[in-house]
Scaffold this active site. Structure first.
Site, PDB file in Angstrom:
ATOM      1  N   GLN A 291     -52.497  83.933   0.809  1.00  0.00           N
ATOM      2  CA  GLN A 291     -53.346  83.722   1.987  1.00  0.00           C
ATOM      3  C   GLN A 291     -53.836  82.280   2.111  1.00  0.00           C
ATOM      4  O   GLN A 291     -54.615  81.966   3.012  1.00  0.00           O
ATOM      5  CB  GLN A 291     -54.546  84.675   1.945  1.00  0.00           C
ATOM      6  CG  GLN A 291     -54.164  86.140   1.853  1.00  0.00           C
ATOM      7  CD  GLN A 291     -53.287  86.586   3.004  1.00  0.00           C
ATOM      8  OE1 GLN A 291     -53.620  86.368   4.164  1.00  0.00           O
ATOM      9  NE2 GLN A 291     -52.161  87.191   2.694  1.00  0.00           N
ATOM     10  N   CYS A 292     -53.378  81.418   1.241  1.00  0.00           N
ATOM     11  CA  CYS A 292     -53.770  80.006   1.262  1.00  0.00           C
ATOM     12  C   CYS A 292     -53.050  79.294   2.406  1.00  0.00           C
ATOM     13  O   CYS A 292     -51.898  79.619   2.724  1.00  0.00           O
ATOM     14  CB  CYS A 292     -53.399  79.365  -0.078  1.00  0.00           C
ATOM     15  SG  CYS A 292     -53.746  77.604  -0.194  1.00  0.00           S
ATOM     16  N   GLY A 293     -53.694  78.311   3.000  1.00  0.00           N
ATOM     17  CA  GLY A 293     -53.077  77.536   4.060  1.00  0.00           C
ATOM     18  C   GLY A 293     -51.846  76.765   3.596  1.00  0.00           C
ATOM     19  O   GLY A 293     -51.015  76.361   4.403  1.00  0.00           O
ATOM     20  N   MET A 294     -51.709  76.571   2.300  1.00  0.00           N
ATOM     21  CA  MET A 294     -50.562  75.849   1.741  1.00  0.00           C
ATOM     22  C   MET A 294     -49.425  76.787   1.348  1.00  0.00           C
ATOM     23  O   MET A 294     -48.381  76.339   0.870  1.00  0.00           O
ATOM     24  CB  MET A 294     -51.016  75.062   0.507  1.00  0.00           C
ATOM     25  CG  MET A 294     -52.149  74.100   0.781  1.00  0.00           C
ATOM     26  SD  MET A 294     -52.830  73.439  -0.745  1.00  0.00           S
ATOM     27  CE  MET A 294     -51.685  72.105  -1.008  1.00  0.00           C
ATOM     28  N   ALA A 295     -49.610  78.068   1.547  1.00  0.00           N
ATOM     29  CA  ALA A 295     -48.657  79.067   1.037  1.00  0.00           C
ATOM     30  C   ALA A 295     -47.285  78.967   1.694  1.00  0.00           C
ATOM     31  O   ALA A 295     -46.265  78.941   0.992  1.00  0.00           O
ATOM     32  CB  ALA A 295     -49.217  80.481   1.214  1.00  0.00           C
TER      33      ALA A 295
END
Length: 168
Positions: free
Chosen positions: A44-48
């Protein structure tokens, strides 16, 4: 959760046993002779999206030709970006068609931190200390199981290729 010897006594990552998404123990001796990328991940990370795509591309390009192994460890210690359990992680892997090895969710910092990750941090400190500051911190581990380089979250997996080439 990593098991095995005390991280301070380990001579390489091969001394550790970790748990896969099925709850089975996996000895990291399985990776002897392979160059590895070990990374903490969060779906769920923006960098995923970018990190998962590029890790998958590295796996597809170098797993067969160079023996590269990617070991990903979900972690929910950073802004609740990996809230699910092993079942939801398996669904995410299938949805994103991820081909590299993903293990049980762990802590990378603190008293409940994985012994493997304590070992990695001890061997390769970051710019601001030994702690992991965010998702997608990456370690290159050589064929002897030694952590040789550490990359912060903002380094894309593809940017690591030049470093990986030193160890093949």
């Amino acid at each position: 959760m990593s098991t095995g010897i005390n991280y301070k006594d380990a001579k390489s990552i091969h001394y550790f046993t970790v748990t896969d998404l099925e709850g089975e123990p996996i000895s990291l001796r399985k990776y002897e002779g392979h160059i590895c990328i070990i990374v903490n991940v969060a779906s769920q990370c923006g960098m995923a999206r970018k990190n998962f795509e590029e890790l998958n591309e590295l796996h597809q390009e170098y797993a067969e030709t160079k023996g590269l192994k990617i070991l990903a460890f979900p972690c929910n210690q950073f802004m609740d970006t990996e809230p699910g359990d092993s079942c939801s992680m398996k669904q995410y892997i299938k949805l994103k068609n991820l081909k590299f090895d993903i293990f049980e969710k762990i802590d990378v910092n603190g008293s409940r931190g994985s012994p493997l990750w304590k070992y990695l941090k001890r061997k390769k400190r970051g710019s601001f200390g030994s702690f992991i500051k965010w998702n997608f911190t990456k370690f290159i581990v050589d064929a002897d199981g030694q952590p040789v380089e550490r990359f912060g979250p903002c380094t894309s997996p593809k940017e690591m290729v030049k470093s990986l080439e030193k160890y093949w």
